[in-house]
Motif scaffolding. Structure first.
Motif, PDB file in Angstrom:
ATOM      1  N   UNK A  57       0.817  -1.213   0.000  1.00 42.93           N
ATOM      2  CA  UNK A  57       0.000   0.000   0.000  1.00 42.93           C
ATOM      3  C   UNK A  57       0.850   1.261   0.000  1.00 42.93           C
ATOM      4  N   UNK A  58       0.344   2.255  -0.690  1.00 40.08           N
ATOM      5  CA  UNK A  58       0.819   3.634  -0.590  1.00 40.08           C
ATOM      6  C   UNK A  58      -0.149   4.325   0.351  1.00 40.08           C
ATOM      7  N   UNK A  59       0.320   4.737   1.518  1.00 38.52           N
ATOM      8  CA  UNK A  59      -0.536   5.323   2.540  1.00 38.52           C
ATOM      9  C   UNK A  59      -0.291   6.814   2.642  1.00 38.52           C
ATOM     10  N   UNK A  60      -1.385   7.577   2.568  1.00 38.72           N
ATOM     11  CA  UNK A  60      -1.304   9.038   2.628  1.00 38.72           C
ATOM     12  C   UNK A  60      -2.264   9.571   3.681  1.00 38.72           C
ATOM     13  N   UNK A  61      -1.915  10.690   4.278  1.00 35.59           N
ATOM     14  CA  UNK A  61      -2.799  11.383   5.210  1.00 35.59           C
ATOM     15  C   UNK A  61      -3.606  12.418   4.446  1.00 35.59           C
ATOM     16  N   UNK A  62      -4.930  12.371   4.594  1.00 37.70           N
ATOM     17  CA  UNK A  62      -5.806  13.375   4.012  1.00 37.70           C
ATOM     18  C   UNK A  62      -6.035  14.468   5.052  1.00 37.70           C
ATOM     19  N   UNK A  63      -5.797  15.709   4.680  1.00 38.87           N
ATOM     20  CA  UNK A  63      -5.973  16.833   5.597  1.00 38.87           C
ATOM     21  C   UNK A  63      -6.787  17.930   4.927  1.00 38.87           C
ATOM     22  N   UNK A  64      -7.273  18.848   5.742  1.00 40.52           N
ATOM     23  CA  UNK A  64      -7.956  20.025   5.198  1.00 40.52           C
ATOM     24  C   UNK A  64      -7.437  21.260   5.919  1.00 40.52           C
ATOM     25  N   UNK A  65      -7.646  22.417   5.293  1.00 44.77           N
ATOM     26  CA  UNK A  65      -7.197  23.678   5.877  1.00 44.77           C
ATOM     27  C   UNK A  65      -8.008  24.815   5.285  1.00 44.77           C
ATOM     28  N   UNK A  66      -8.096  25.904   6.038  1.00 41.16           N
ATOM     29  CA  UNK A  66      -8.608  27.146   5.463  1.00 41.16           C
ATOM     30  C   UNK A  66      -7.529  27.696   4.541  1.00 41.16           C
ATOM     31  N   UNK A  67      -7.828  28.706   3.724  1.00 41.86           N
ATOM     32  CA  UNK A  67      -6.843  29.179   2.748  1.00 41.86           C
ATOM     33  C   UNK A  67      -5.462  29.468   3.310  1.00 41.86           C
ATOM     34  N   UNK A  68      -5.378  30.003   4.525  1.00 37.70           N
ATOM     35  CA  UNK A  68      -4.072  30.308   5.113  1.00 37.70           C
ATOM     36  C   UNK A  68      -3.883  29.631   6.467  1.00 37.70           C
ATOM     37  N   UNK A  69      -4.765  28.644   6.773  1.00 37.25           N
ATOM     38  CA  UNK A  69      -4.734  28.030   8.082  1.00 37.25           C
ATOM     39  C   UNK A  69      -3.840  26.806   8.167  1.00 37.25           C
ATOM     40  N   UNK A  70      -3.788  26.220   9.359  1.00 38.97           N
ATOM     41  CA  UNK A  70      -3.028  25.004   9.593  1.00 38.97           C
ATOM     42  C   UNK A  70      -3.773  23.798   9.044  1.00 38.97           C
ATOM     43  N   UNK A  71      -3.008  22.782   8.668  1.00 41.83           N
ATOM     44  CA  UNK A  71      -3.613  21.566   8.153  1.00 41.83           C
ATOM     45  C   UNK A  71      -4.136  20.712   9.315  1.00 41.83           C
ATOM     46  N   UNK A  72      -5.315  20.128   9.117  1.00 45.38           N
ATOM     47  CA  UNK A  72      -5.943  19.252  10.108  1.00 45.38           C
ATOM     48  C   UNK A  72      -6.154  17.888   9.461  1.00 45.38           C
ATOM     49  N   UNK A  73      -5.559  16.840  10.044  1.00 45.04           N
ATOM     50  CA  UNK A  73      -5.702  15.507   9.452  1.00 45.04           C
ATOM     51  C   UNK A  73      -7.128  15.009   9.626  1.00 45.04           C
ATOM     52  N   UNK A  74      -7.707  14.513   8.510  1.00 47.22           N
ATOM     53  CA  UNK A  74      -9.106  14.078   8.520  1.00 47.22           C
ATOM     54  C   UNK A  74      -9.280  12.612   8.179  1.00 47.22           C
ATOM     55  N   UNK A  75      -8.217  11.937   7.728  1.00 52.48           N
ATOM     56  CA  UNK A  75      -8.366  10.528   7.382  1.00 52.48           C
ATOM     57  C   UNK A  75      -7.094   9.940   6.818  1.00 52.48           C
TER      58      UNK A  75
END
Length: 464
Positions: free
Chosen positions: A212-230
């Motif tokens: 497997x190739x495992x990646x962390x999915x994250x989200x952020x506001x345009x200039x915000x910090x990244x938050x891992x979501x999955x």
């Protein structure tokens, strides 16, 4: 004032941003149409690896329990569950795999199921009952490209050679209930056999069949910090989804985030204007050859053979063409062409020959040349792709980083004379970015000089 700026993540007036996006969208579409003239099936991301896997979303409650920000404002991110995924990893420009390229990762995501169903949901060989094309109303498409990770780098395309260190974002934010949301991916681990080289036909492709190739999915506001979501787990599809071409390992899926949006993830009007014309241009069916197959039914794996058939049917209309009558028989001209060591004597731009395969000019044979002028020399090669001795020779001439060109030379016997036709055009690399209306005249002028040199060498008995 609020009303004027509402809905615009960049803070610019809607009317201005939409007008700017519309102009940019038209420019991108024009560029896509120019490239599509040479790459009729996939103008960009021409080759890829078909992937399957699963995405495990922690959900807003799970993030809050871990001390992370909870609601993202996009329902798809805020609901916990496991999604089946089909994907495609590719290189955007299609440069040689020894060079950095903008990396792309396109995902088609099924509706989420309960996280407990993850075990065995896909098995080792595929995506369970997730339809191979997945072109239905309940899937979502999302496109990632290699970029930076901070600000403003997360909005800038970044060529990468190492997939393990690459960061991917959606470049443009989605419209969530709480404002704009950007999605990002970063690699956590690669299959054990992977070297990290971002290729679509070598080690990375082979390693994805073993782990497997495992990646962390994250989200952020345009200039915000990244938050891992999955967590996203990807592997090579067990078999190629392109019928009849198991070696290609590519997929026929055409990913479209406008047609298949993620649940709760809206699109800003300016982002739609920027994208939709390019998407239409990229997916417009290629011109059909009368009596030939329908390009609209082509898969990605058919691209090479389709382009070759189309070239044979109408090369004079699709390539820069120069014709000249030589005062030498066709046999004398072929004698010069058949001696690879004479190549730099008549081909404009070739400065020296470093080596020639003993079986030149048979199909598959190569000659190794240098182009340019000392001390600015580029070493590369030319390969024979088709040959009819004494009559026709088809070559792929390489000169990276400029790119590759297809060259076709035909000889028509006229007794003591012969008619020589030389056709050429770019087929890969940065040369394709130059509109054909501009590159065509340059090729024509150069090849006129090439034929004049070839005639002089044939008349002088070179190679005899």
């Amino acid at each position: 004032m609020k009303r004027r700026f509402s809905g615009d993540p960049a803070g610019a007036p809607n009317r201005t941003s939409n007008r700017t996006a519309d102009l940019a969208g038209r420019a991108f579409a024009a560029a896509f149409r120019a490239v599509k003239a040479v790459r009729p099936v996939r103008p960009i991301h021409p080759r890829g690896i078909s992937l399957v896997g699963e995405l495990v979303l922690t959900g807003a409650a799970g993030r809050a329990a871990a001390g992370l920000p909870g609601a993202s404002g996009i329902s798809w991110l805020d609901d916990a569950g496991t999604c089946q995924v089909r994907g495609r990893f590719s290189r955007s420009v299609g440069l040689p795999e020894s060079l950095p390229d903008i990396l792309g990762l396109a995902l088609r995501i099924s509706p989420a199921s309960d996280t407990s169903s993850r075990a065995g949901s896909l098995g080792a060989g595929g995506a369970g009952d997730f339809d191979a094309s997945g072109d239905s109303a309940d899937v979502g498409d999302v496109l990632f490209a290699s970029t930076g990770w901070g600000v403003p780098g997360r909005y800038m395309l970044l060529p990468k050679l190492d997939v393990g260190t690459a960061r991917f974002t959606t470049l443009m934010p989605y419209k969530g209930a709480n404002g704009p949301v950007l999605l990002g991916l970063r690699t956590l681990s690669l299959p054990g056999r992977a070297t990290g080289r971002a290729d679509t036909g070598g080690n990375f492709k082979e390693s994805l069949a073993t782990g497997d190739w495992t990646l962390a999915l994250s989200y952020a506001s345009p200039a915000g910090l990244w938050v891992q979501a999955g967590l996203l787990h990807l592997r090579a599809a067990a078999t190629a989804t392109a019928p009849g071409d198991a070696a290609a390992g590519d997929t026929a899926i055409r990913f479209d985030p406008l047609k298949h949006p993620l649940p709760g993830a809206g699109t800003y009007p300016w982002a739609r204007r920027l994208r939709e014309r390019s998407y239409r241009a990229a997916r417009r069916p290629a011109a059909r050859i009368i009596g030939g197959p329908d390009p609209a039914r082509f898969t990605a794996a058919d691209q090479t053979s389709a382009s070759r058939r189309q070239g044979l049917a109408d090369e004079r209309n699709t390539m820069s063409t120069v014709t000249q009558v030589f005062n030498s028989p066709a046999s004398a001209v072929w004698t010069v062409i058949a001696d690879g060591w004479l190549y730099s004597g008549w081909v404009v731009g070739a400065s020296r020959i470093r080596d020639v395969d003993a079986r030149w000019p048979e199909v598959g044979a190569q000659l190794h040349h240098s182009v340019g002028a000392w001390p600015l020399l580029i070493n590369d090669s030319t390969k024979v792709t088709a040959a009819d001795p004494g009559k026709r020779l088809e070559l792929i001439a390489r000169g990276w980083p400029i790119g590759e060109a297809k060259v076709v030379i035909t000889l028509e016997d006229l007794g003591e004379q012969c008619r020589v036709t030389m056709m050429e055009d770019a087929v890969r690399g940065p040369g394709l970015a130059v509109p054909r209306a501009l590159r065509g005249p340059v090729i024509t002028v150069r090849n006129r000089e090439t034929l004049q040199r070839l005639e002089l060498m044939a008349a002088g008995g070179a190679g005899a």
